[in-house]
Design a protein around this motif. Structure first.
Motif, PDB file in Angstrom:
ATOM      1  N   GLY A 193       0.806  -1.210   0.000  1.00  0.00           N
ATOM      2  CA  GLY A 193       0.000   0.000   0.000  1.00  0.00           C
ATOM      3  C   GLY A 193       0.839   1.261   0.000  1.00  0.00           C
ATOM      4  N   ILE A 194       1.902   1.256   0.796  1.00  0.00           N
ATOM      5  CA  ILE A 194       2.801   2.414   0.845  1.00  0.00           C
ATOM      6  C   ILE A 194       3.458   2.636  -0.512  1.00  0.00           C
ATOM      7  N   GLY A 195       3.955   1.554  -1.114  1.00  0.00           N
ATOM      8  CA  GLY A 195       4.619   1.668  -2.411  1.00  0.00           C
ATOM      9  C   GLY A 195       3.718   2.236  -3.485  1.00  0.00           C
ATOM     10  N   ILE A 196       2.481   1.749  -3.546  1.00  0.00           N
ATOM     11  CA  ILE A 196       1.529   2.216  -4.557  1.00  0.00           C
ATOM     12  C   ILE A 196       1.122   3.663  -4.290  1.00  0.00           C
ATOM     13  N   ALA A 197       0.803   3.978  -3.036  1.00  0.00           N
ATOM     14  CA  ALA A 197       0.330   5.323  -2.682  1.00  0.00           C
ATOM     15  C   ALA A 197       1.379   6.387  -2.962  1.00  0.00           C
ATOM     16  N   VAL A 198       2.606   6.136  -2.537  1.00  0.00           N
ATOM     17  CA  VAL A 198       3.675   7.121  -2.719  1.00  0.00           C
ATOM     18  C   VAL A 198       3.952   7.346  -4.199  1.00  0.00           C
ATOM     19  N   THR A 199       4.007   6.271  -4.978  1.00  0.00           N
ATOM     20  CA  THR A 199       4.287   6.400  -6.407  1.00  0.00           C
ATOM     21  C   THR A 199       3.171   7.141  -7.129  1.00  0.00           C
ATOM     22  N   ASN A 200       1.923   6.877  -6.756  1.00  0.00           N
ATOM     23  CA  ASN A 200       0.807   7.616  -7.349  1.00  0.00           C
ATOM     24  C   ASN A 200       0.932   9.115  -7.075  1.00  0.00           C
ATOM     25  N   LEU A 201       1.342   9.458  -5.872  1.00  0.00           N
ATOM     26  CA  LEU A 201       1.507  10.868  -5.517  1.00  0.00           C
ATOM     27  C   LEU A 201       2.666  11.491  -6.283  1.00  0.00           C
ATOM     28  N   VAL A 202       3.755  10.753  -6.458  1.00  0.00           N
ATOM     29  CA  VAL A 202       4.903  11.265  -7.215  1.00  0.00           C
ATOM     30  C   VAL A 202       4.495  11.550  -8.656  1.00  0.00           C
ATOM     31  N   TYR A 203       3.754  10.639  -9.274  1.00  0.00           N
ATOM     32  CA  TYR A 203       3.330  10.854 -10.661  1.00  0.00           C
ATOM     33  C   TYR A 203       2.253  11.922 -10.769  1.00  0.00           C
ATOM     34  N   TYR A 204       1.552  12.165  -9.689  1.00  0.00           N
ATOM     35  CA  TYR A 204       0.554  13.233  -9.713  1.00  0.00           C
ATOM     36  C   TYR A 204       1.219  14.608  -9.637  1.00  0.00           C
ATOM     37  N   PHE A 205       2.163  14.765  -8.707  1.00  0.00           N
ATOM     38  CA  PHE A 205       2.815  16.064  -8.516  1.00  0.00           C
ATOM     39  C   PHE A 205       4.007  16.274  -9.451  1.00  0.00           C
ATOM     40  N   GLN A 206       4.605  15.182  -9.958  1.00  0.00           N
ATOM     41  CA  GLN A 206       5.729  15.236 -10.894  1.00  0.00           C
ATOM     42  C   GLN A 206       6.842  16.188 -10.416  1.00  0.00           C
TER      43      GLN A 206
END
Length: 239
Positions: A193-206
């Motif tokens: 869950g941590i891995g997916i959540a953090v990566t989604n946020l990184v790709y959102y904020f770029q």
């Protein structure tokens, strides 16, 4: 108690952030949808953490392969999505970002997701099924699902099969961590869950979106490499 408070705060921040974002636009609403899976994984992981259910479940898994079962295949499978991504780049499969941006977001995602996981590990006293410390969450699962989510974001529009295939490797990593008696189910779920959540946020904020010194250089390729427990980089120039 402290570790549960940290994870509840993390889970709450993901949900609250997603709820606020929902009101703004379609792009932001997409982040809300992508927050459901990691929030669910973390939530279920918190519920079953240190429960009788997961202890019994772990015993059953271990007994199914025998108490002497050992393998380190998950050490390599965790990086399979990274290999898939760069092999696809070399093969000419269209991706969302330039290869340098892929590496940039891969590094940033792993930096934060692993950092969060390690912080939780050090503030938690949960023992692994084999009696060793630092069980919760699973670092291998965090890395595997971070890498798989980077692969997903890069290719879900152009090659869905490739995009989702990374999660098969990541799920296998989590399974082997339990088969090897290194982690409980809750460790794997929260790490994922941590891995997916953090990566989604990184790709959102770029972050560092405009930083790419190789964007105008068409003949140079630069990829991370892993061989015999050694990390490095592979560079190529096409004449």
């Amino acid at each position: 108690m402290k570790i549960k408070l940290i994870l509840v705060l993390l889970l709450s921040s993901i949900i609250l952030n997603a709820q606020v974002i929902k009101r703004d636009s379609l792009r932001k609403n997409n982040l809300l949808k992508k927050s459901i899976l990691p929030a669910s994984l973390i939530g279920v992981g918190l519920i079953i953490n240190k429960s009788t259910f997961e202890k019994t479940f772990q015993k059953d898994i271990r007994n199914s392969v025998g108490t002497n079962y050992r393998t380190n295949i998950e050490d390599y499978l965790a990086f399979a999505p990274v290999a898939q991504m760069y092999i696809a780049d070399i093969a000419g499969v269209k991706s969302k970002n330039h290869w340098f941006d892929q590496g940039k977001y891969l590094f940033i995602s792993n930096l934060f997701s692993v950092g969060i996981t390690e912080l939780i590990k050090k503030s938690n006293h949960k023992l692994r099924p084999n009696g060793l410390p630092d069980s919760f969450p699973s670092g291998h699962s965090t890395v595997a699902f971070t890498n798989a989510t980077v692969l997903y974001h890069e290719f879900y529009n152009t090659s869905p099969t490739l995009a989702y295939s990374g999660y098969a490797f990541a799920t296998t990593v989590g399974a082997f961590r339990m088969l090897n008696n290194k982690h409980y189910l809750s460790d794997v779920l929260v790490g994922a869950g941590i891995g997916i959540a953090v990566t989604n946020l990184v790709y959102y904020f770029q972050p560092l979106k405009n930083f790419n010194p190789f964007k105008k250089v068409k003949n140079v390729s630069f990829y991370p490499s892993y061989n015999d427990n050694t990390y490095g980089f592979y560079a190529s120039y096409q004449f």
